[in-house]
Design a protein around this motif. Structure first.
Motif, mmCIF file in Angstrom:
data_model
loop_
_atom_site.group_PDB
_atom_site.id
_atom_site.type_symbol
_atom_site.label_atom_id
_atom_site.label_comp_id
_atom_site.label_asym_id
_atom_site.label_seq_id
_atom_site.Cartn_x
_atom_site.Cartn_y
_atom_site.Cartn_z
ATOM 1 N N HIS A 93 -2.548 6.075 5.191
ATOM 2 C CA HIS A 93 -3.094 5.243 6.371
ATOM 3 C C HIS A 93 -1.997 4.443 6.276
ATOM 4 O O HIS A 93 -2.799 2.970 7.803
ATOM 5 N N TYR A 94 -1.138 4.156 5.028
ATOM 6 C CA TYR A 94 -0.599 2.927 5.994
ATOM 7 C C TYR A 94 1.387 3.378 6.450
ATOM 8 O O TYR A 94 1.211 4.378 6.234
ATOM 9 N N ARG A 108 0.352 -1.407 0.181
ATOM 10 C CA ARG A 108 -0.426 0.071 -0.201
ATOM 11 C C ARG A 108 0.510 1.493 -0.050
ATOM 12 O O ARG A 108 1.877 0.865 0.810
ATOM 13 N N SER A 109 0.115 2.379 -0.273
ATOM 14 C CA SER A 109 0.783 3.876 -0.566
ATOM 15 C C SER A 109 0.342 4.968 0.584
ATOM 16 O O SER A 109 0.660 5.714 -0.218
ATOM 17 N N ASP A 110 -1.094 4.859 0.380
ATOM 18 C CA ASP A 110 -1.658 5.160 0.837
ATOM 19 C C ASP A 110 -1.140 6.021 2.171
ATOM 20 O O ASP A 110 -0.937 5.319 3.190
#
Length: 344
Positions: free
Chosen positions: A131-132, A127-129
């Motif tokens: 929230h990560y 993931r790269s958002d």
């Protein structure tokens, strides 16, 4: 004299280290907090050993070394990628997260306790958002928690993957000496020349009374590390009594001699245990540990008879650890006891 196989932490201080501890005590008053002649001499000796200008710090134990080093690589919103059996994940009571104010450990599986470049990339690209937890560092243990050793090309491949994604590379070297002894390589070749940014160089398991060295090959990452050491309660006022014994290890490569002996004793034990039908070798013997599986009744008998070893890998799983002072006679005696317990 009793000798046990639970941990190389059980062993005493090797004579060479003790000599310099006494010498430091006999030299009169010295400046405090690391400004003494002994600490400076050892820092220079470590730079000579690794053939590079690195920044060196001393702390009391491995948990502090790893946790403070990782905290210097991460912000609280970052993550550190490590193997699922890494000591920082399983045996440091959340200290890496605590000292980094919350940086998360992201764990991956891997054969024989080793992290792989593919596992690193899987976690980084998952993931790269926002929230990560943003990956910022990779941590590997050399030798690993299951006694295996990363080859030079394996470290280089991990380093290349870390660089590809802008990650720093930390090496937990609690048993670094044993890995060097196994590989027969120059210490520089498996650290900074292979892309390692910071090494926690273990001394306690190799014959010191106390103390680990945190070695920053990437000196930019050491900025303000001295303040972390102080805030973490790891700045010794009489620093010379932590640093001076290192001279005993570094002179004449005693650190390497100690590690070679421990490895050889583990090989001797391995060669004896593998002949016992009821005993299964779980991991390759590559350093100073032998991991086996045996009938639980046999392990219980050994414990009842006073042998000391760890069991933390399932029913019947046992770890036998050899140290710098392990005697051949004790290895043979243990092997005979295992054979008798299994047969009984």
């Amino acid at each position: 004299m009793a000798q046990h196989f639970a941990s190389d932490n059980y062993a005493g201080v090797c004579p060479e280290a003790l000599k310099w501890l006494v010498e430091a005590n006999s030299s009169g008053h010295e400046p405090a907090y690391g400004d003494d002649q002994w600490t400076q001499r050892v820092c220079d000796a470590i730079r000579d050993l690794f053939q590079t200008n690195c920044d060196v710090f001393y702390v009391f134990n491995g948990t502090a070394a790893n946790s403070l080093a990782l905290a210097s690589l991460c912000q609280s919103y970052n993550s550190v990628i490590c193997h699922e059996v890494a000591h920082i994940e399983t045996d440091e009571c959340g200290a890496p997260e605590f000292f980094s104010s919350g940086a998360k450990l992201m764990v991956a599986s891997g054969t024989n306790g080793k992290l792989t470049p593919q596992a690193i990339e899987t976690i980084v690209t998952r993931r790269s958002d926002i929230h990560y937890p943003k990956p910022k560092a990779v941590s590997i243990t050399q030798s690993t928690e299951v006694g295996t050793v990363y080859q030079i090309d394996e470290i280089q491949a991990i380093s290349a993957m870390a660089r590809k994604h802008g990650l720093a590379l930390h090496m937990d070297g609690a048993r670094f000496a044993n890995a060097v002894a196994t590989l027969g390589a120059h210490p520089a070749d498996i650290t900074w020349r292979a892309g390692v940014d910071v090494l926690c160089f273990g001394g306690t398991k190799n014959g010191l009374p106390v103390g680990e060295a945190v070695v920053f090959f990437n000196r930019e990452l050491a900025q303000d590390f001295a303040h972390r050491v102080k805030q973490g309660g790891q700045l010794a006022s009489k620093m010379r009594f932590i640093s001076a014994p290192w001279l005993g290890l570094l002179e004449n490569d005693v650190w390497l001699r100690n590690a070679r002996h421990a490895n050889a004793m583990a090989q001797r034990l391995h060669d004896a245990l593998i002949k016992i039908p009821q005993v299964e070798i779980i991991f390759p013997r590559e350093s100073n540990a032998v991991f086996v599986k045996m009938p639980q009744r046999a392990a219980n008998k050994l414990l009842a008879d006073g042998w000391r070893f760890y069991q933390f890998i399932g029913e019947g799983g046992c770890r036998f650890m050899c140290s710098w002072d392990t005697q051949k006679e004790m290895v043979d005696k243990l092997a005979a006891a295992v054979s008798e317990a299994c047969a009984g």
